[in-house]
Design a protein around this motif. Sequence first.
Motif, PDB file in Angstrom:
ATOM      1  N   ASP A  36      18.750  25.678  85.563  1.00 16.01           N
ATOM      2  CA  ASP A  36      19.877  24.912  85.304  1.00 16.01           C
ATOM      3  C   ASP A  36      20.140  24.303  86.715  1.00 16.01           C
ATOM      4  O   ASP A  36      20.387  23.210  86.822  1.00 16.01           O
ATOM      5  N   ARG A  37      20.125  25.232  87.609  1.00 16.35           N
ATOM      6  CA  ARG A  37      20.510  24.824  89.028  1.00 16.35           C
ATOM      7  C   ARG A  37      19.560  23.964  89.614  1.00 16.35           C
ATOM      8  O   ARG A  37      19.889  23.002  90.196  1.00 16.35           O
ATOM      9  N   ILE A  40      19.911  20.392  88.228  1.00 19.75           N
ATOM     10  CA  ILE A  40      20.952  19.709  88.779  1.00 19.75           C
ATOM     11  C   ILE A  40      20.612  19.102  90.198  1.00 19.75           C
ATOM     12  O   ILE A  40      20.603  18.051  90.686  1.00 19.75           O
ATOM     13  N   SER A  43      18.239  16.167  89.913  1.00 18.46           N
ATOM     14  CA  SER A  43      18.676  15.074  89.136  1.00 18.46           C
ATOM     15  C   SER A  43      19.119  13.812  90.195  1.00 18.46           C
ATOM     16  O   SER A  43      19.493  13.997  91.002  1.00 18.46           O
ATOM     17  N   PHE A  46      22.887  13.720  90.825  1.00 17.90           N
ATOM     18  CA  PHE A  46      23.267  14.530  91.996  1.00 17.90           C
ATOM     19  C   PHE A  46      23.118  13.726  93.218  1.00 17.90           C
ATOM     20  O   PHE A  46      23.696  13.714  94.141  1.00 17.90           O
ATOM     21  N   ALA A  98      27.250  20.925  90.426  1.00 15.03           N
ATOM     22  CA  ALA A  98      27.563  19.856  89.179  1.00 15.03           C
ATOM     23  C   ALA A  98      28.892  19.205  88.981  1.00 15.03           C
ATOM     24  O   ALA A  98      29.047  18.177  88.243  1.00 15.03           O
ATOM     25  N   LEU A 134      24.952  14.523  81.841  1.00 18.32           N
ATOM     26  CA  LEU A 134      24.236  15.844  82.088  1.00 18.32           C
ATOM     27  C   LEU A 134      23.524  15.962  80.581  1.00 18.32           C
ATOM     28  O   LEU A 134      22.505  16.402  80.481  1.00 18.32           O
TER      29      LEU A 134
END
Length: 386
Positions: A36-37, A40, A43, A46, A98, A134
């Motif tokens: 997940d981290r 982010i 992305s 971000f 996020a 997201l």
Amino acid sequence: MTMLAPYACHPAASRGRLHAEPGGERRGPRDIFQRDRDRIIHSIAFRRLRHKTQVFVSPDGDHYRVRLTHSLEVAQIGRAIARTLGLNEDLTEALCLAHDIGHPPFGHAGEDALEAMLESHGGFDHNAHTLRTLMLLESPYPRFPGLNLSWEMLEGLAKHNGPVERPGWAMRELDGLFPLDLRSHASIEAQLAALADDIAYDNHDIDDGLRAGLLTLEQLLEVPLVRNCWDRVQARYPDVAHERLQRELVREQIGVMATDLIDETTRAIAASGVETVDDVRSLGHGLVAFSPELAAQERELKRFMYATLYHHPDQMAAADRARVIVTDLFRAYHDRPDLMPPEWRDDCRADEPGRSRHVADFIAGMTDRYAEKRHAEIFGEVALAD
């Protein structure tokens, strides 16, 4: 990572992702929250934070914070505290990184403008738009929309400020896709991310305000929390000029607030008797908090910052001009979708509220400078700073 407390979020016990992924959950050595981290960080949403307002609209200088640097600082504070409390550092870090992705250009001024434009179509909320971005809007994967983040990640972003009793249209839509138990409290990691945000912006906005000359040390010392920290700093460095000590003041305050939060949260966890993350969610109140004394001092600091920095005449004038840009762009794109890039123009709906929400999605993703550029192309220049 340190040994996880029993009430922390354990990756092996995750509720998983909305869409099943080929090859299962693990890819190499990373668990679900580490992935997940990383999603982010990689992305586009971000990356755009580097050109989105934190305090100053289109800041004149390279040393002021923007949403990206603020998010990195929140993540550093959150991860350090999570380690001390035995929480999941990776989930905490991911939530911190996020938490501001849904902010439109020009910070709260841009949000106010979009809220006004969508008043009759459900409104606009940056927190819900974080999840919308997201879960739906950024889609780098071939077989599903969004980043397909874990349930714990999405739950934490939805509820980091507490249970959502009256979700707006965007949150309701997302909750319908992947139910997030909106009426319960979130994990301790999510609660921590919210307070790490407070610690970061309370103190780093002071640093930027002093640098910009909109705050003075004399003004700040009228706030008891600041005065107490300043007295300790001066006692340690009695022979150092005040100008050299201002950043030490900020570090001192961060340390005081983080230590207080750790102590109060440790006490609250012990008193609550929680043993699992489900106990945390069903407890009926939050666990991560400042002590009553520091919480009162922190509220007083916030009141001071609103009165002297956030509502400073220069800031208010820039915010007014930013609202003009966002409002003008919304009306232009709503009336003429052909002004949008092809990938947005082709998906623009004719019906309401679909059309207005689509236009708002496009504008909310803009950076400050892209919004200024597009506005100048359509309407001419609007100066954001005198």
